[in-house]
Design an enzyme around this catalytic site. Structure first.
Site, mmCIF file in Angstrom:
data_model
loop_
_atom_site.group_PDB
_atom_site.id
_atom_site.type_symbol
_atom_site.label_atom_id
_atom_site.label_comp_id
_atom_site.label_asym_id
_atom_site.label_seq_id
_atom_site.Cartn_x
_atom_site.Cartn_y
_atom_site.Cartn_z
ATOM 1 N N ARG A 1 -6.410 -4.754 21.307
ATOM 2 C CA ARG A 1 -5.678 -5.475 21.070
ATOM 3 C C ARG A 1 -4.688 -6.472 22.769
ATOM 4 O O ARG A 1 -5.245 -7.815 22.327
ATOM 5 C CB ARG A 1 -5.240 -5.695 20.402
ATOM 6 C CG ARG A 1 -5.519 -5.437 18.978
ATOM 7 C CD ARG A 1 -5.313 -4.836 17.455
ATOM 8 N NE ARG A 1 -6.380 -5.129 16.440
ATOM 9 C CZ ARG A 1 -5.841 -5.508 15.345
ATOM 10 N NH1 ARG A 1 -4.347 -5.204 14.803
ATOM 11 N NH2 ARG A 1 -7.104 -5.543 14.434
ATOM 12 N N LEU B 1 0.504 -1.080 0.227
ATOM 13 C CA LEU B 1 0.187 -0.008 0.143
ATOM 14 C C LEU B 1 0.515 1.014 -0.067
ATOM 15 O O LEU B 1 0.703 2.147 -0.466
ATOM 16 C CB LEU B 1 -1.212 0.289 0.917
ATOM 17 C CG LEU B 1 -1.741 -1.210 0.892
ATOM 18 C CD1 LEU B 1 -3.333 -0.861 2.420
ATOM 19 C CD2 LEU B 1 -2.514 -0.890 -0.272
HETATM 20 C C1 LIG Z 1 -3.560 -10.761 8.204
HETATM 21 C C2 LIG Z 1 -3.395 -9.481 8.048
HETATM 22 C C3 LIG Z 1 -4.215 -8.516 8.177
HETATM 23 C C4 LIG Z 1 -4.430 -7.297 8.691
HETATM 24 N N1 LIG Z 1 -5.531 -6.926 8.726
HETATM 25 C C5 LIG Z 1 -5.734 -5.158 8.825
HETATM 26 C C6 LIG Z 1 -6.205 -4.470 8.808
HETATM 27 O O1 LIG Z 1 -7.767 -5.163 8.687
HETATM 28 N N2 LIG Z 1 -6.193 -3.608 9.073
HETATM 29 C C7 LIG Z 1 -4.909 -2.285 9.207
HETATM 30 O O2 LIG Z 1 -5.262 -1.036 8.699
HETATM 31 N N3 LIG Z 1 -3.869 -3.510 9.128
HETATM 32 C C8 LIG Z 1 -4.218 -4.306 9.050
HETATM 33 N N4 LIG Z 1 -3.417 -5.737 9.152
HETATM 34 C C9 LIG Z 1 -1.733 -4.605 8.747
HETATM 35 C C10 LIG Z 1 -1.296 -4.232 7.096
HETATM 36 O O3 LIG Z 1 -1.806 -4.851 6.694
HETATM 37 C C11 LIG Z 1 0.387 -3.908 7.375
HETATM 38 O O4 LIG Z 1 0.631 -2.766 8.020
HETATM 39 C C12 LIG Z 1 0.586 -3.246 6.126
HETATM 40 O O5 LIG Z 1 -0.521 -3.781 4.789
HETATM 41 C C13 LIG Z 1 1.629 -2.938 5.688
HETATM 42 O O6 LIG Z 1 2.178 -2.159 3.570
HETATM 43 P P1 LIG Z 1 2.739 -2.098 3.628
HETATM 44 O O7 LIG Z 1 3.161 -1.200 2.329
HETATM 45 O O8 LIG Z 1 4.125 -0.844 4.754
HETATM 46 O O9 LIG Z 1 3.837 -2.554 3.240
HETATM 47 P P2 LIG Z 1 4.062 -4.634 2.434
HETATM 48 O O10 LIG Z 1 2.141 -4.465 2.087
HETATM 49 O O11 LIG Z 1 4.200 -5.840 3.230
HETATM 50 O O12 LIG Z 1 4.818 -4.543 1.474
HETATM 51 C C14 LIG Z 1 6.318 -4.759 1.340
HETATM 52 C C15 LIG Z 1 6.567 -5.245 -0.332
HETATM 53 O O13 LIG Z 1 8.072 -4.214 -0.021
HETATM 54 C C16 LIG Z 1 9.316 -5.573 -1.228
HETATM 55 N N5 LIG Z 1 10.373 -5.849 0.114
HETATM 56 C C17 LIG Z 1 9.866 -5.783 1.190
HETATM 57 N N6 LIG Z 1 11.358 -6.034 1.457
HETATM 58 C C18 LIG Z 1 12.151 -5.816 0.502
HETATM 59 C C19 LIG Z 1 13.186 -6.092 -0.028
HETATM 60 N N7 LIG Z 1 14.934 -6.496 0.595
HETATM 61 N N8 LIG Z 1 13.840 -5.882 -1.764
HETATM 62 C C20 LIG Z 1 12.928 -5.544 -2.477
HETATM 63 N N9 LIG Z 1 11.555 -5.575 -1.785
HETATM 64 C C21 LIG Z 1 10.981 -5.563 -0.762
HETATM 65 C C22 LIG Z 1 7.663 -6.735 -0.919
HETATM 66 O O14 LIG Z 1 8.170 -7.591 -1.928
HETATM 67 C C23 LIG Z 1 6.551 -5.550 -1.032
HETATM 68 O O15 LIG Z 1 5.746 -5.915 -2.190
HETATM 69 C C24 LIG Z 1 -2.986 -7.136 9.197
HETATM 70 C C25 LIG Z 1 -1.443 -7.256 8.619
HETATM 71 C C26 LIG Z 1 -1.952 -8.986 8.784
HETATM 72 C C27 LIG Z 1 -0.501 -9.156 7.919
#
Ligand SMILES: Cc1cc2nc3c(=O)[nH]c(=O)nc-3n(C[C@H](O)[C@H](O)[C@H](O)COP(=O)(O)OP(=O)(O)OC[C@H]3O[C@@H](n4cnc5c(N)ncnc54)[C@H](O)[C@@H]3O)c2cc1C
Ligand code: SF4
Ligand code: FES
Lengths: 644, 261
Positions: A337, A43
């Site tokens: 939680r 996201l």
């Molecule tokens: C099962 C579950 C349910 C959840 N439900 C909710 C909810 O209902 N409401 C809420 O607010 N939050 C919820 N969360 C938390 C939320 O989903 C996450 O905090 C959030 O989606 C993280 O988004 P992000 O973009 O930071 O990272 P991510 O979506 O984890 O994206 C990480 C990205 O980085 C890339 N990446 C990582 N390391 C590297 C690397 N070394 N080199 C290249 N690429 C890399 C990956 O490929 C990926 O594209 C939930 C989490 C889980 C586990």
């Protein structure tokens, strides 16, 4: 180095608007002279990449999966908060701000959280405009549900698949920019290091996971959007690939790590069934809206349930202890939680746990089914129930679900200032990868909000200021710093490939997880943490002697990928323990047994610990240095938690 | 829940990369608990291969919750295995019985070249989405979410199509390796919603053109895709897509727009 959070002056509610006005702008014609590197397409990353490309910057985006659409954000189930007050139940920007500060146990930055609450309103509009199919009422308007720790209904959702729909929205915005030629995506690429020149981040080193090619990429700024590190616990609700490598390597190059010990434990997960288990599955918190949590009143009944001589639906009403409703009448099953999790743990410790292992309590839908009918319950939670049936082979429409807490989300991460800049100028951290906005968060539906807020609405402004100040002078990979960092990465890869011991990387990971869960999990003691520190140091030494890494670099090599990530997790684990040891108070999911109220609630120590811990790397096997960002509270005053 | 552990024989497709030829190799999977997921069973086999210093079997996976669309095994002749409406990562070993031989292959389609062993390259799907699977809206300056009311039935129907996880099982199941179910799911989601109207006909044309360019076959209404889709995406989506496609062809873009107003 002194930490400067760069919080703008002025009244809280005006800080962001005023700051946006004060930030320098890059003239539209100049934007195309800047190259931005974005690591991660969840996201945070996808929304940032799409928005920056729309503005005119050239973006290179990286992810380790085969498609940006598979980033871990896809798995979020429950929902996303926004202060829309569509329900007319008294919600407002200030109330969302207030709830979030309180939910963060007064360990978050007021200015950041207020901005998040302000922007939350725009996020929903943005996603609707992209065609995200949020749940709707019969009248055609958006529907809301409520979530743990909140007394208003402000959570927007798309059945139990909110993360998927939000991510597909951001992914489509990203696709449009790829089509337009403004974003180039590198899938199956893992970032293994940051390149700095004169203290500024100017690029990254990646490994092509198909060919093993170690390449360098240059840019005017680097954004890490690489998600959270819950997998340090081995078993967590995160995807198997989620890791800390990008953030950890950046930390070793000078980015401070904030509040590493803050982990969120989610109360409603499917319990562990055996040693073979590779991950845990979350049952969305929204289930607590209608499900009632209980444990048997006596150890004897619990024993019969564990042996299977008694079935849950045969336990008489009088023999059930709806412990959350009993202890917290105002919030009931919707307590935050950490409270729900700790209470479940208590039940288990008293011998009142259920299920084969005894590590579970019930989440019962019998009343809801009686009240609403099975069809309505199915419409609301059907896919979650199906998932439960798949995994456990039990039918939650007939027998209550068994649930137990699991590690779910990490609030710690790279320290960033108000502009989302790390302590390395030009290196930014967004979404779960940074520490900001959350404090010791115990609320749901705020992580998705933060990821999208950072990507769509914050970084496009704050990054411009840095770029305008540093100028569009071309950076390229011919600078010796690129070659030097690349050689460091190659040496590290070769060191891993040379490991031809007797124990698999997975076995090390599982051992690490046991240490972390046992001593740095739901409850932490000074003694336990000290013990854990020794155990981890020994594990690390053993890993570098006895691990097995098969295959070679020049091919698809999951064994090598895993080894690099586990090595980083082991180092992070040690820092988490140091951080937890230092913080001799309880806050949020960080429950120090020594610091509790007479009722067993988490007891903060505002006098001594109202700060963000930011750790500085001082060299291999050297203790890290602690820096403190003092937190000040102007709009809300600190008060003891009380959910009764 | 069945008790006791199982011993199985696996016939697994091993292939170093797209350039080299592949072959089936047999492995024993011993002491398998019925509570394991299919992927956890493979983890166990891989651990023992690693202990012997052999290369573990490569397969794609990430969320293990049936939502990321990454897992992609062709098990005993079915994408995602024998059970309906689930992905491989949600398939549990209690579905199989002791002593059984299980054949595991990668998705087979020209548009999905093999990466290694059981993993294939599905980037063709991304390119189809890039060709027009979006609503062209910039960040900011959008109307209030409730300014566009959408009847619940329409929203629900759009949602049903939006649940496609992009796994490619539809392609793997189809004897023509057609991607119609996948493409029609996105077309239907955006085609049903008011936000998707302005680009509705252009979208279908560009996505279909890209799909053809990627080398996917055409649809002959066999229905294998629907039967094997883990998210139970409906064939009616394909009818909707065809409809939009023909409308777009019959009228010129502007005329189509006129008609809609
Ligand atoms: C099962 C579950 C349910 C959840 N439900 C909710 C909810 O209902 N409401 C809420 O607010 N939050 C919820 N969360 C938390 C939320 O989903 C996450 O905090 C959030 O989606 C993280 O988004 P992000 O973009 O930071 O990272 P991510 O979506 O984890 O994206 C990480 C990205 O980085 C890339 N990446 C990582 N390391 C590297 C690397 N070394 N080199 C290249 N690429 C890399 C990956 O490929 C990926 O594209 C939930 C989490 C889980 C586990
Ligand atoms: S339509 Fe079904 S089978 Fe095809 S990609 Fe989507 S979810 Fe997978
Ligand atoms: S691993 Fe994500 S759907 Fe199977």
């Amino acid at each position: 180095m002194t930490l400067d959070a760069k919080i703008p002056q002025g009244p809280l509610a005006e800080k962001w608007s005023k700051h946006k006005f004060d930030l320098k702008l890059v003239n539209p014609a100049n934007k195309r002279k800047y190259d931005i590197i974005i690591v991660g397409t969840g996201l945070a990353g996808a929304s940032a990449a799409a928005t920056l490309a729309e503005l005119g910057y050239n973006v290179k985006a990286f992810c380790f999966q085969d498609s940006p659409r598979r980033a871990h954000s896809i798995a979020a189930q429950g929902g996303i908060n926004a202060a829309k007050n569509y329900q007319n139940d008294g919600d407002s920007v200030f109330r969302l701000f207030y709830d979030t500060i309180k939910g963060g146990d007064y360990r978050a930055r007021e200015a950041n959280v207020h901005r998040l609450a302000e922007v939350s309103v725009n996020i929903i509009d943005q996603c609707v405009a992209q065609g995200v199919p949020f749940a709707r009422e019969y009248g055609g308007l958006l529907d809301n549900r409520s979530f743990g720790g909140s007394q208003v209904s402000r959570t927007f959702y798309a059945r139990g698949q909110t993360g998927q729909q939000l991510l597909l929205g951001a992914y489509s915005a990203l696709n449009r920019q790829i089509h337009a030629g403004k974003v180039k995506v590198y899938t199956r690429h893992e970032m293994l290091d940051v390149v700095t020149i004169d203290g500024h981040a100017k690029g990254i080193v990646t490994r092509n996971m198909l060919t093993g090619a170690i390449d360098t990429h240059a840019g005017h700024a680097v954004l890490l959007c690489t998600g959270g590190y819950s997998n340090v616990f081995y078993l967590s609700t995160n995807a198997i690939g989620s890791n800390v490598t990008a953030a950890w390597r950046a930390h070793k190059r000078g980015a401070f790590f904030g509040n590493p010990c803050y982990t969120q434990i989610h109360p409603t997960c499917i319990p562990v069934s055996g040693d073979h288990q590779s991950k845990l599955t979350l049952m969305s918190e929204s289930l607590r809206n209608d499900g009632r949590v209980w444990a048997p009143k006596t150890v004897e009944i619990a024993e019969q349930l564990r042996k299977g001589t008694l079935k849950a639906d045969q336990v008489k009403e009088d023999d059930r202890d709806y412990f959350l409703e009993r202890k917290y009448p105002a919030f009931g099953n919707l307590v935050p939680r950490d409270v729900a999790s700790r209470n479940a743990k208590e039940m288990v410790e008293e011998g009142r746990g259920v299920g084969g292992s005894g590590f579970a309590v019930f989440l019962d839908f019998a009343d809801a089914i009686k009240r609403l009918g099975e069809e309505t319950v199915k419409a609301k939670y059907g896919n979650l129930f199906d998932m439960y049936i798949q995994i456990t082979d039990e039918n939650p429409y007939k027998q209550p679900m068994r649930i137990y807490p699991a590690v779910h989300y990490t609030m710690g991460g790279l320290w960033v200032d108000y502009n989302l800049s790390t302590t390395i100028p030009g290196l930014y951290a967004l979404g779960e990868c940074n520490f900001s906005d959350h404090g010791a968060n115990r609320l749901g539906a705020s992580a998705l909000m933060q990821g999208l807020s950072d990507g769509y609405f914050v970084i496009p402004y704050t990054l411009g200021d840095y770029l305008a100040k540093t100028g569009p002078k071309k950076v390229d990979t011919s600078h010796p710093a690129f070659e030097q960092t690349k050689q460091d990465v190659i040496a590290h890869v070769n060191k891993l490939l040379a490991l031809k011991g007797t124990k698999t990387v997975n076995e090390y990971h599982r051992d690490l997880g046991h240490i972390m869960w046992e001593y740095c999990g739901m409850a932490r003691t000074d003694e336990g943490l000290r013990k854990a520190k020794g155990l981890i140091q020994a594990l690390k030494a053993d890993f570098w002697k006895n691990a097995i890494v098969t295959g070679e670099n020049e091919e698809v090599n999951a064994s090598l990928e895993r080894a690099g990530r586990v090595a980083d997790f082991i180092e992070l684990g040690e820092l988490m323990i140091d951080d937890a040891l230092m913080r001799k108070e309880s806050c949020g999911g960080h429950f120090r047994v020594e610091s509790q109220t007479p009722d067993g609630e988490a007891l903060r120590d505002d006098e001594n610990f109202a700060f963000v811990a930011a750790w500085e790397f001082k060299g291999e096997n050297q203790p890290e240095e602690l820096h403190k960002e003092q937190l000040t509270f102007e709009a809300v005053h600190l008060s003891q938690r009380n959910y009764a | 829940m069945s008790n006791g552990n199982m011993n199985l024989t696996l016939k697994v497709w091993r292939q170093k990369n797209a350039q080299t030829a592949g072959k089936f190799v047999s492995y024993k999977a011993e002491n398998i608990s019925p509570d394991m997921s299919f992927l956890e069973m493979l983890d166990v086999v891989n651990e023992s291969l690693t202990h012997k210093g052999d290369e573990p079997i490569n397969f794609d996976h990430d969320c293990r919750e049936g939502i990321c669309g990454m897992c992609s095994l062709y098990i005993n002749g079915h994408p995602h295995g024998p059970k309906r409406g689930i992905t491989t990562c949600q398939l549990h070993m209690r579905t199989f019985h002791d002593g059984e031989t299980i054949t595991i292959e990668p998705w087979r389609a020209e548009a999905f070249p093999i990466v290694k062993d059981l993993a294939v390259d599905r980037s063709a799907f991304d390119r189809i989405q890039q060709a027009g699977g979006y609503v062209s809206v910039n960040t900011g300056g959008v109307p209030d979410g409730n300014a566009i009311p959408i009847p619940k039935v329409i929203a629900d129907e759009a949602f049903n199509s939006a649940t496609c996880i992009g796994c490619g099982a539809c392609v793997a199941a189809c004897k023509n390796a057609s991607a119609m179910l996948f493409v029609s799911a996105k077309i239907t989601q955006l085609g049903l919603l008011p936000q998707g109207q302005p680009e509705r006909y252009r979208r279908v044309q560009s996505m279909v053109a890209q799909m053809d360019e990627e080398g996917f076959g055409s649809c002959t209404n066999t229905g294998a895709c629907e039967a094997e889709c883990p998210k139970e995406i409906k064939l009616t989506n394909i009818a909707r897509m065809n409809n939009d496609y023909f409308s777009a062809k019959l009228f010129r873009e502007e005329e189509v727009h006129e008609q809609n107003h």
